[in-house]
Design a protein around this motif. Structure first.
Motif, PDB file in Angstrom:
ATOM      1  N   PHE A 122      12.596  -5.269  12.333  1.00 33.72           N
ATOM      2  CA  PHE A 122      11.507  -4.330  12.566  1.00 33.72           C
ATOM      3  C   PHE A 122      10.553  -4.336  11.384  1.00 33.72           C
ATOM      4  N   GLU A 123       9.260  -4.318  11.664  1.00 38.39           N
ATOM      5  CA  GLU A 123       8.270  -4.216  10.594  1.00 38.39           C
ATOM      6  C   GLU A 123       7.885  -2.769  10.329  1.00 38.39           C
ATOM      7  N   ARG A 124       7.797  -1.974  11.414  1.00 43.80           N
ATOM      8  CA  ARG A 124       7.457  -0.556  11.305  1.00 43.80           C
ATOM      9  C   ARG A 124       8.382   0.217  12.225  1.00 43.80           C
ATOM     10  N   VAL A 125       8.748   1.411  11.805  1.00 49.00           N
ATOM     11  CA  VAL A 125       9.672   2.223  12.588  1.00 49.00           C
ATOM     12  C   VAL A 125       9.144   3.640  12.738  1.00 49.00           C
ATOM     13  N   VAL A 126       9.529   4.278  13.812  1.00 50.38           N
ATOM     14  CA  VAL A 126       9.410   5.721  13.966  1.00 50.38           C
ATOM     15  C   VAL A 126      10.788   6.245  13.614  1.00 50.38           C
ATOM     16  N   LEU A 127      10.856   7.048  12.580  1.00 47.58           N
ATOM     17  CA  LEU A 127      12.133   7.434  12.000  1.00 47.58           C
ATOM     18  C   LEU A 127      12.377   8.922  12.189  1.00 47.58           C
ATOM     19  N   CYS A 128      13.545   9.249  12.738  1.00 48.75           N
ATOM     20  CA  CYS A 128      13.943  10.642  12.907  1.00 48.75           C
ATOM     21  C   CYS A 128      15.024  10.960  11.889  1.00 48.75           C
ATOM     22  N   GLY A 129      14.799  11.983  11.079  1.00 50.52           N
ATOM     23  CA  GLY A 129      15.778  12.401  10.086  1.00 50.52           C
ATOM     24  C   GLY A 129      16.229  13.825  10.359  1.00 50.52           C
ATOM     25  N   LEU A 130      17.533  13.999  10.518  1.00 50.98           N
ATOM     26  CA  LEU A 130      18.129  15.303  10.776  1.00 50.98           C
ATOM     27  C   LEU A 130      18.916  15.741   9.556  1.00 50.98           C
ATOM     28  N   SER A 131      18.647  16.930   9.054  1.00 52.47           N
ATOM     29  CA  SER A 131      19.350  17.500   7.908  1.00 52.47           C
ATOM     30  C   SER A 131      19.226  16.574   6.701  1.00 52.47           C
ATOM     31  N   VAL A 132      20.336  16.110   6.151  1.00 56.15           N
ATOM     32  CA  VAL A 132      20.279  15.220   4.994  1.00 56.15           C
ATOM     33  C   VAL A 132      19.601  13.902   5.375  1.00 56.15           C
ATOM     34  N   GLY A 133      19.697  13.514   6.653  1.00 61.83           N
ATOM     35  CA  GLY A 133      18.973  12.331   7.123  1.00 61.83           C
ATOM     36  C   GLY A 133      17.476  12.480   6.958  1.00 61.83           C
ATOM     37  N   GLY A 134      16.996  13.718   6.957  1.00 62.49           N
ATOM     38  CA  GLY A 134      15.582  13.967   6.688  1.00 62.49           C
ATOM     39  C   GLY A 134      15.216  13.631   5.256  1.00 62.49           C
ATOM     40  N   LEU A 135      16.150  13.871   4.331  1.00 65.11           N
ATOM     41  CA  LEU A 135      15.918  13.476   2.942  1.00 65.11           C
ATOM     42  C   LEU A 135      15.828  11.955   2.838  1.00 65.11           C
ATOM     43  N   VAL A 136      16.696  11.268   3.577  1.00 71.01           N
ATOM     44  CA  VAL A 136      16.685   9.804   3.582  1.00 71.01           C
ATOM     45  C   VAL A 136      15.362   9.301   4.162  1.00 71.01           C
ATOM     46  N   PRO A 159       6.048   3.188   2.421  1.00 75.51           N
ATOM     47  CA  PRO A 159       5.231   3.880   3.438  1.00 75.51           C
ATOM     48  C   PRO A 159       4.717   2.950   4.535  1.00 75.51           C
ATOM     49  N   LYS A 160       4.486   1.690   4.244  1.00 74.46           N
ATOM     50  CA  LYS A 160       3.971   0.773   5.260  1.00 74.46           C
ATOM     51  C   LYS A 160       5.016   0.439   6.317  1.00 74.46           C
ATOM     52  N   CYS A 161       6.270   0.724   6.032  1.00 79.18           N
ATOM     53  CA  CYS A 161       7.366   0.471   6.977  1.00 79.18           C
ATOM     54  C   CYS A 161       7.471   1.581   8.026  1.00 79.18           C
ATOM     55  N   VAL A 162       6.880   2.742   7.743  1.00 79.58           N
ATOM     56  CA  VAL A 162       7.067   3.924   8.591  1.00 79.58           C
ATOM     57  C   VAL A 162       5.812   4.193   9.414  1.00 79.58           C
ATOM     58  N   GLU A 163       5.957   4.082  10.732  1.00 78.57           N
ATOM     59  CA  GLU A 163       4.876   4.418  11.667  1.00 78.57           C
ATOM     60  C   GLU A 163       4.727   5.929  11.774  1.00 78.57           C
ATOM     61  N   ALA A 164       5.871   6.626  11.864  1.00 81.57           N
ATOM     62  CA  ALA A 164       5.871   8.084  11.988  1.00 81.57           C
ATOM     63  C   ALA A 164       7.219   8.626  11.550  1.00 81.57           C
ATOM     64  N   LEU A 165       7.216   9.882  11.136  1.00 88.95           N
ATOM     65  CA  LEU A 165       8.442  10.593  10.778  1.00 88.95           C
ATOM     66  C   LEU A 165       8.635  11.776  11.720  1.00 88.95           C
TER      67      LEU A 165
END
Length: 115
Positions: A30-44, A53-59
């Motif tokens: 993957f070049e870009r991802v939509v990433l969902c972080g829950l709890s401590v996963g949000g810190l990650v 930042p260029k790897c992340v399409e959306a959070l």
């Protein structure tokens, strides 16, 4: 060590988790991802964004913050678990993670998560 995962060895940092996540993203190409972080996963997720930042399409951030707890609160929790085991904090964690309705209606699922 959460849910049904193994505990593993050694001390882990948020950056260690980010490195693991980057390895997974790379593994799948993957070049870009939509990433969902829950709890401590949000810190990650937030740390991944600050580092790449260029790897992340959306959070998508849920039940998280830019910081969770304090060094003192985490160290107290760690000391309790090291001295008395995870069992002494397990019920309190389950009360926070799952609603009273879940506790009442899904005892087997709750027991699996607690395990």
């Amino acid at each position: 060590g959460h849910g049904l995962s193994d505990i593993g060895g050694g001390v882990r940092s948020i950056d260690d988790h980010v490195d693991d996540l980057l390895g997974l993203i790379d593994h799948f190409g993957f070049e870009r991802v939509v990433l969902c972080g829950l709890s401590v996963g949000g810190l990650v997720a937030q740390r991944l964004y600050t580092r790449h930042p260029k790897c992340v399409e959306a959070l998508i951030l849920s039940d998280t913050a830019h910081k969770i707890g304090t060094a003192e609160s985490w160290n107290t929790r760690i000391a309790t678990v090291e001295h008395d085991g995870i069992e002494v904090i397990a019920d309190g964690i389950m009360k926070v993670w799952f609603t009273p309705d879940f506790h009442a209606a899904r005892a087997a699922d709750l027991a699996g998560c607690r395990n």
